[in-house]
Design a protein around this motif. Sequence first.
Motif, PDB file in Angstrom:
ATOM      1  N   GLU A 443       0.855  -1.271   0.121  1.00  0.00           N
ATOM      2  CA  GLU A 443       0.019   0.137   0.060  1.00  0.00           C
ATOM      3  C   GLU A 443       0.990   1.316  -0.015  1.00  0.00           C
ATOM      4  OE1 GLU A 443      -2.577   2.320   3.455  1.00  0.00           O
ATOM      5  OE2 GLU A 443      -3.039   0.150   3.194  1.00  0.00           O
ATOM      6  N   LEU A 444       1.931   1.569   0.814  1.00  0.00           N
ATOM      7  CA  LEU A 444       2.796   2.213   0.794  1.00  0.00           C
ATOM      8  C   LEU A 444       3.434   2.526  -0.352  1.00  0.00           C
ATOM      9  CD1 LEU A 444       4.137   1.891   4.394  1.00  0.00           C
ATOM     10  CD2 LEU A 444       2.541   3.735   3.741  1.00  0.00           C
ATOM     11  N   LYS A 446       2.389   1.847  -3.484  1.00  0.00           N
ATOM     12  CA  LYS A 446       1.431   2.245  -4.395  1.00  0.00           C
ATOM     13  C   LYS A 446       1.287   3.858  -4.070  1.00  0.00           C
ATOM     14  CE  LYS A 446      -0.835  -1.879  -5.162  1.00  0.00           C
ATOM     15  NZ  LYS A 446      -2.369  -2.874  -4.945  1.00  0.00           N
ATOM     16  N   GLN A 447       1.093   4.265  -2.896  1.00  0.00           N
ATOM     17  CA  GLN A 447       1.067   5.543  -2.728  1.00  0.00           C
ATOM     18  C   GLN A 447       2.068   6.552  -3.179  1.00  0.00           C
ATOM     19  OE1 GLN A 447       0.494   5.855   1.411  1.00  0.00           O
ATOM     20  NE2 GLN A 447      -1.495   4.866   1.589  1.00  0.00           N
ATOM     21  N   ARG A 448       3.308   6.042  -3.177  1.00  0.00           N
ATOM     22  CA  ARG A 448       4.686   6.462  -3.552  1.00  0.00           C
ATOM     23  C   ARG A 448       5.017   6.228  -5.038  1.00  0.00           C
ATOM     24  NH1 ARG A 448       9.043   6.371   1.146  1.00  0.00           N
ATOM     25  NH2 ARG A 448       9.996   7.757  -0.523  1.00  0.00           N
ATOM     26  N   ASN A 449       4.092   5.542  -5.682  1.00  0.00           N
ATOM     27  CA  ASN A 449       4.250   5.289  -7.247  1.00  0.00           C
ATOM     28  C   ASN A 449       5.560   4.347  -7.321  1.00  0.00           C
ATOM     29  OD1 ASN A 449       2.021   6.304  -8.273  1.00  0.00           O
ATOM     30  ND2 ASN A 449       3.030   8.656  -7.963  1.00  0.00           N
TER      31      ASN A 449
END
Length: 585
Positions: A443-444, A446-449
Amino acid sequence: MRKLRGSVCLLMLAGIACAYAQGDEVILKAMKDEMQRSRTLRLPGLESPYYTEYMIEDADALAFSATLGALLGTTYTPLRIQEVKVRVGDYGFDNTNYIFSDAFRGARYDTEQLPLETNYGGLRHILWLATDRAFKTAEEGIARKKSALKNVSLPDPLPDFSKAEPVEALLPAPRIGVDQAVWKKRTVDLSAIFASYPEIQSSSVDFDSTQSTNYYVNSEGTQVREPDNVAYFRVRGYAQASDGSPVRDVAVVQAADVNGLPPDAELRRAGTQVAENVTALAHAPQGFAYDGPVLFEGRASAQLFGQLLGDNLKLQRKPVPEPGRPVPFRPSELETRAGSRILPAWMDVVDDATQTEYGGQKLLGHYGYDLEGVKAKPLTIVEKGVLKDFLRTRTPALKGFDGSNGHARLPGGFGANAAGIGNLFVRASETLPAADMKKKLIELCKQRNKPYGMIVRKLDWPSSASFEELRRELSGMAMSGGGGRPVSIPLLVYRVDTNGKEELVRGVRFRSLSARSLKDIAAASDQPYVYNYIDSTAPFALMGAGGFVTNSTVIAPAVILEDVEFEQVIDEMPTLPIVPPPPVK
């Protein structure tokens, strides 16, 4: 609590209990009687002693080493060593905490070891000679220290020693018999596992069992007798990848004594896992530079806290130098952070050497009294993320933190002892189920691409590197910068994509990872991991180095750090063997 490793180590045989009990009283009597006589030490016109201490380690040691189903060596060593310290001057200023405090330039007449036979006169004679040498060393040390201080200015000097209440604790120290034939066979049989893995270039299995009694007497009236035992199997394997880069893995299975070691099936699982890990690493792709979220699973998290937090809680005092001769000294990253937040507000840290078990697992960091005879007690170190205290000995190392809190675990330098962990509990009040930690990592990312994140499952701590490998690692870490203390390399690190697929990679190390990184913990699991290990003052607690060692434990949950940098290891690699290995089965 201490042990001497290397050429001297390990075991007790059946039938010695009676002789040991009788010798026990003789040793204590010799120490107390010679301590009383040492109060008469005087040299006209020179400083008088204000403090003397005797320490004796009485041990039997047994060790076996094997490879590929063949015995390499056997060592049985009964051992009795002494350490005598004399301080002249007073608690405010004495001969210690100076670069040459331990230097003695005269002739040495005392032996490095006490007689193995429990002879009262022989014991006192060696203690007498050792006390005489320690006294002369102290007189020379304080004179040279005073001379050095005429040309060196020290701002706001600390006292050299702190007072402690005298105690008397003669704890029982029973010994058990060990069947040498049984443990030799188990060692040899375990080493034979690697014969089925031809890509592994070298492997070893070491068995080590020590039963020891430590005696401590000082001139303030303290008397301590305490057992100090350990038994372990250490399994190591080494190979090379196709580009020549070395890969390795290690497993250590340890207990307080041989009766606590696991059955053969569990030992074989540990050995097989090492062999499979090394083989997989030899075929794993080279890792590359990375900057982003990293999940440190249970073992790796405990190893990380042991280094980034535990090692930085061991305050050291910079000694008085000789004029014009700077002293190589690396201060703790945390010594200026007292009262500041170093962890998330939902995390606490306590060192509690009084605990013997956690979750049904033995805690080997348990001890009753430290090397200075100070009783162990629970110590709150971090409360709601804020640094409250350090691991302290009787040698003050930081203004405002005077007095010992019972953490003198190892002999140190410059006339002082070194601080060490007992049972370091890292606790989180806000947690995620262990099964959800990998999901949180993704999840982290994905949040930071980020196309992938990293999972670390094992660090090389205590290090299984050779001296040459360790030298290269330390040199490379120094070149990469970062300013903090170096952190051991990851042995098992995986690249995980946003679909959850994992890939083992090799050849990476941390960059700029320091105690300050712990402020950025994004999540912690609800399942603490118990990590027992053997600590020393050697870099990365290098296995087989450091001389004196001690048992310690870190209990910590898995954690995710939001920003961790990896860099690719670029080094000169040894060439591969010219011909394939011969068959071993």
